[in-house]
Design a protein around this motif. Structure first.
Motif, PDB file in Angstrom:
ATOM      1  N   ALA A 369      49.112  37.798  37.960  1.00  0.00           N
ATOM      2  CA  ALA A 369      48.448  36.469  37.396  1.00  0.00           C
ATOM      3  C   ALA A 369      47.606  36.721  36.402  1.00  0.00           C
ATOM      4  CB  ALA A 369      47.709  35.966  38.556  1.00  0.00           C
ATOM      5  N   ILE A 370      46.611  37.570  36.215  1.00  0.00           N
ATOM      6  CA  ILE A 370      45.695  37.842  35.521  1.00  0.00           C
ATOM      7  C   ILE A 370      46.172  37.863  33.822  1.00  0.00           C
ATOM      8  CG2 ILE A 370      45.356  40.537  35.424  1.00  0.00           C
ATOM      9  CD1 ILE A 370      42.337  39.977  35.678  1.00  0.00           C
ATOM     10  N   ASP A 371      45.411  37.159  33.188  1.00  0.00           N
ATOM     11  CA  ASP A 371      45.749  37.235  31.812  1.00  0.00           C
ATOM     12  C   ASP A 371      44.940  36.799  30.761  1.00  0.00           C
ATOM     13  OD1 ASP A 371      46.437  34.332  31.152  1.00  0.00           O
ATOM     14  OD2 ASP A 371      48.069  34.604  32.351  1.00  0.00           O
ATOM     15  N   PRO A 372      44.776  36.789  29.556  1.00  0.00           N
ATOM     16  CA  PRO A 372      43.462  36.286  28.598  1.00  0.00           C
ATOM     17  C   PRO A 372      43.238  34.957  28.918  1.00  0.00           C
ATOM     18  CG  PRO A 372      44.812  37.906  27.472  1.00  0.00           C
ATOM     19  CD  PRO A 372      45.722  37.622  28.610  1.00  0.00           C
ATOM     20  N   ALA A 373      44.374  34.195  29.127  1.00  0.00           N
ATOM     21  CA  ALA A 373      44.137  32.463  29.487  1.00  0.00           C
ATOM     22  C   ALA A 373      43.917  32.226  30.900  1.00  0.00           C
ATOM     23  CB  ALA A 373      45.490  31.992  28.640  1.00  0.00           C
ATOM     24  N   ASP A 501      41.889  40.916  25.151  1.00  0.00           N
ATOM     25  CA  ASP A 501      43.248  41.293  25.509  1.00  0.00           C
ATOM     26  C   ASP A 501      43.053  42.737  26.475  1.00  0.00           C
ATOM     27  OD1 ASP A 501      44.482  39.483  24.489  1.00  0.00           O
ATOM     28  OD2 ASP A 501      45.297  40.130  22.819  1.00  0.00           O
ATOM     29  N   ALA A 502      42.133  43.500  25.705  1.00  0.00           N
ATOM     30  CA  ALA A 502      41.746  44.894  26.195  1.00  0.00           C
ATOM     31  C   ALA A 502      41.031  44.872  27.640  1.00  0.00           C
ATOM     32  CB  ALA A 502      40.975  45.827  25.258  1.00  0.00           C
ATOM     33  N   GLY A 506      42.614  46.679  31.024  1.00  0.00           N
ATOM     34  CA  GLY A 506      41.641  47.696  31.891  1.00  0.00           C
ATOM     35  C   GLY A 506      41.603  47.021  33.282  1.00  0.00           C
ATOM     36  N   LEU A 507      41.493  45.671  33.370  1.00  0.00           N
ATOM     37  CA  LEU A 507      41.529  45.265  34.784  1.00  0.00           C
ATOM     38  C   LEU A 507      42.825  45.392  35.485  1.00  0.00           C
ATOM     39  CD1 LEU A 507      39.644  41.927  34.255  1.00  0.00           C
ATOM     40  CD2 LEU A 507      38.719  43.807  35.685  1.00  0.00           C
ATOM     41  N   GLN A 508      43.872  45.389  34.855  1.00  0.00           N
ATOM     42  CA  GLN A 508      45.360  45.557  35.348  1.00  0.00           C
ATOM     43  C   GLN A 508      45.563  46.854  35.699  1.00  0.00           C
ATOM     44  OE1 GLN A 508      47.788  43.701  32.336  1.00  0.00           O
ATOM     45  NE2 GLN A 508      47.905  41.690  33.660  1.00  0.00           N
ATOM     46  N   SER A 509      45.025  47.752  35.058  1.00  0.00           N
ATOM     47  CA  SER A 509      45.318  49.299  35.183  1.00  0.00           C
ATOM     48  C   SER A 509      44.468  49.569  36.505  1.00  0.00           C
ATOM     49  CB  SER A 509      44.612  49.945  33.974  1.00  0.00           C
ATOM     50  OG  SER A 509      45.507  49.760  32.836  1.00  0.00           O
ATOM     51  N   ALA A 510      43.271  49.103  36.526  1.00  0.00           N
ATOM     52  CA  ALA A 510      42.442  49.440  37.830  1.00  0.00           C
ATOM     53  C   ALA A 510      43.241  48.839  39.106  1.00  0.00           C
ATOM     54  CB  ALA A 510      40.958  48.969  37.580  1.00  0.00           C
ATOM     55  N   LEU A 511      43.799  47.565  38.933  1.00  0.00           N
ATOM     56  CA  LEU A 511      44.345  46.835  40.096  1.00  0.00           C
ATOM     57  C   LEU A 511      45.563  47.575  40.499  1.00  0.00           C
ATOM     58  CD1 LEU A 511      43.654  43.119  39.139  1.00  0.00           C
ATOM     59  CD2 LEU A 511      42.723  44.446  41.091  1.00  0.00           C
TER      60      LEU A 511
END
Length: 546
Positions: A369-373, A501-502, A506-511
């Motif tokens: 679900a996580i994205d810049p918007a 965007d970065a 970064g958050l997606q990689s950690a998750l």
């Protein structure tokens, strides 16, 4: 140790003893979650970065993990009640120093070091003091209430931190801890000391080996975002062309191996080792410890990454961040309290597996679900699921480890359990932070290189100056820095887009890493017993070493 079971305390004293020990457990656990909602605020106040506060959080749990077994042995030498009291005094001194800390080094000394040392004395003593103040038939309930206080601390910590930071100051949280410590010391006079243990010697060398080995391994992970995982980053220290991260982890693990070899020899010679390696042949106990490690690793990683998304990426205040984390608190408490109450005969293995699946589902839903918007609403369902999973595991694992061994070994298991918990928490915070910063840096530099609005000269400067790591910054802080550097508006806008965007990447990689560890738990859950156990596994094992 005396084998005589303590008589049940009078009702009034029993309530006072439970309140004292539960307050100690609450306070130790609170510090692992209360400041996560205010990471950005604390970083600004003491003149550091998000990475600096990540280091302080990691070192707090690391110091506990390094010294937990040692703290338990110290308690067996000087008395559990005295260790509990001394630990409270040290912890209170650390809280007071943290409350007035002007910079990061002082914050680390107070929060990470002194509070960590205090907790390493307090937590093993709590396990033994429950055994020393309640008869066998009353201990499961007492253990459950004390552990429940820890679950409550995890649940309310973000909200407490949010209220204090928004309306007063984060420093008042630590002032409050000093007052709670004073109350605990007053109540502790009614606690009966655990039966004394006769010990011939204290394994100083083993204590140093355990602390140094664990410390080096986790510090390697913590510094990986600055040093690089294998290939050293520009201007980062290295040895033989390899990042110090690798060397710290290898040397740390070798020292832990040497520690276990030493303890095996001491046990074979009946010379009272710091840890009895033969205990690790107990399948149920090792299964419980492994699950504690994985639970706290994923939990700590979530409590580090989600508040950063809410407070830094979305710009929420500390109290708004705390409120957004409430869904996790609600389901965590509901599961931790409700499962033992309404399903007392449920299969521990099934509950643990369902909890892991819920936790994994929560992390995966958030990852997708996580994205810049995205806005703050996207965390609600993932947090409900994650809280349900964490609470389900918390409702079972304490009984799994304690029931795996005879009562006389419960203090030893308590020390190992706390070590597994806080080692997992230290690694969870360190790993999530390192993966996040590493991924953010790579994504940001790639975004800058591929953006035609950014001049070639700026791209070259960014590649050189930011190769060592890009800080996790809010749009407002980055805009302020760009304005001070007089960056032209088109370049500034492109930089902000790249940073936005970065951050998400970064958050997606950690998750993603946290999701993988939750999935590993599903395989490890086979070691959890299928049927509830109220005491040591079997009568014939009561007189044997596990």
């Amino acid at each position: 140790m005396s084998t005589e079971a303590p008589a049940g305390p009078a009702t009034g004293r029993a309530g006072s003893v439970l309140l004292t020990l539960a307050a100690g457990q609450f306070l130790m656990t609170l510090d692992s979650s209360v400041m996560n909602v205010a990471i950005a605020t604390v970083a600004k106040d003491v003149g550091t970065t998000v990475t600096g506060i990540q280091a302080a959080i990691t070192l707090y749990t690391l110091v506990m993990a390094m010294l937990m077994v040692t703290g338990g042995k110290v308690g067996s030498l000087i008395g559990r009640k005295r260790a509990f009291t001394i630990g409270c005094v040290v912890y209170g001194a650390g809280s007071l120093l943290t409350a007035v800390a002007p910079n990061l080094p002082v914050l680390i000394i107070g929060w990470s070091v002194l509070e960590g040392i205090g907790a390493a004395l307090i937590l093993p003593a709590i396990v033994a003091l429950v055994a020393g103040n309640f008869p066998p038939e009353g201990r499961p309930r007492a253990y459950g209430l004390v552990m429940g206080a820890g679950a409550i601390a995890v649940a309310v910590g973000p909200l407490v931190g949010g209220v204090a930071t928004t309306y007063f100051s984060w420093r008042w949280v630590f002032v409050g801890e000093v007052l709670v410590v004073a109350g605990i010391l007053l109540l502790a006079r009614r606690v009966q000391d655990a039966p004394p243990e006769v010990r011939t010697r204290f394994d100083v060398i083993g204590s140093v080996l355990a602390a140094v080995g664990l410390g080096l391994a986790v510090l390697g992970v913590l510094q990986s975002s600055e040093w690089g995982w294998v290939v050293p980053k520009p201007d980062a220290p290295s040895l033989l062309g390899v990042s110090l991260t690798v060397w710290f982890m290898i040397i740390g693990l070798l020292i832990v191996w040497a520690f276990l070899e030493r303890e095996s020899r001491l046990e074979e010679a009946n010379r009272d080792p710091l840890v009895k390696p033969s205990m690790f042949t107990n399948r149920q106990m090792t299964g419980g410890l492994l699950m504690f490690f994985l639970l706290y690793l994923v939990q700590a990683g979530l409590f580090f990454t989600i508040p950063l998304f809410l407070s830094v990426s979305l710009g929420l205040t500390a109290i708004e961040t705390g409120v957004r984390i409430l869904p996790l608190s609600i389901t965590l408490l509901a599961a931790a309290v409700g499962i033992p109450r309404f399903f007392p005969n449920a299969s521990p293995r099934r509950v643990v597996r369902l909890g892991l699946l819920a936790m994994l589902a929560g992390v995966v839903v958030l990852l997708v679900a996580i994205d810049p918007a995205a806005d703050a609403r996207i965390v609600t369902v993932p947090l409900l699921l994650a809280g349900l999973g964490i609470g389900a595991l918390a409702s079972q694992l304490g009984a799994v480890t304690v029931s795996a061994v005879p009562d006389k070994l419960s203090p030893d298991v308590g020390g190992l359990q706390n070590t597994a918990m806080y080692l997992g928490a230290a690694l969870g915070t360190a790993l999530a932070g390192s993966i996040m910063i590493t991924s953010l840096t790579a994504a940001f530099l790639l975004g800058v290189q591929e953006n035609p609005a950014i001049p070639e000269q700026v791209k070259t400067q960014a590649s050189v100056q930011l190769a060592g790591g890009v800080p996790f910054m809010s749009d407002a802080d980055l805009q302020e820095a760009l304005d001070q550097a007089a960056v032209p508006p088109p370049v500034a806008d492109a930089t902000l887009d790249a940073n936005r965007d970065a951050r998400v990447e970064g958050l997606q990689s950690a998750l993603t890493v946290l999701a993988l560890f939750a999935a590993v738990g599903l395989f490890a859950a086979r070691r959890i017993p299928d049927h509830p156990q109220r005491s040591a596994p079997a009568a014939e094992q009561a007189g044997q070493e596990p």
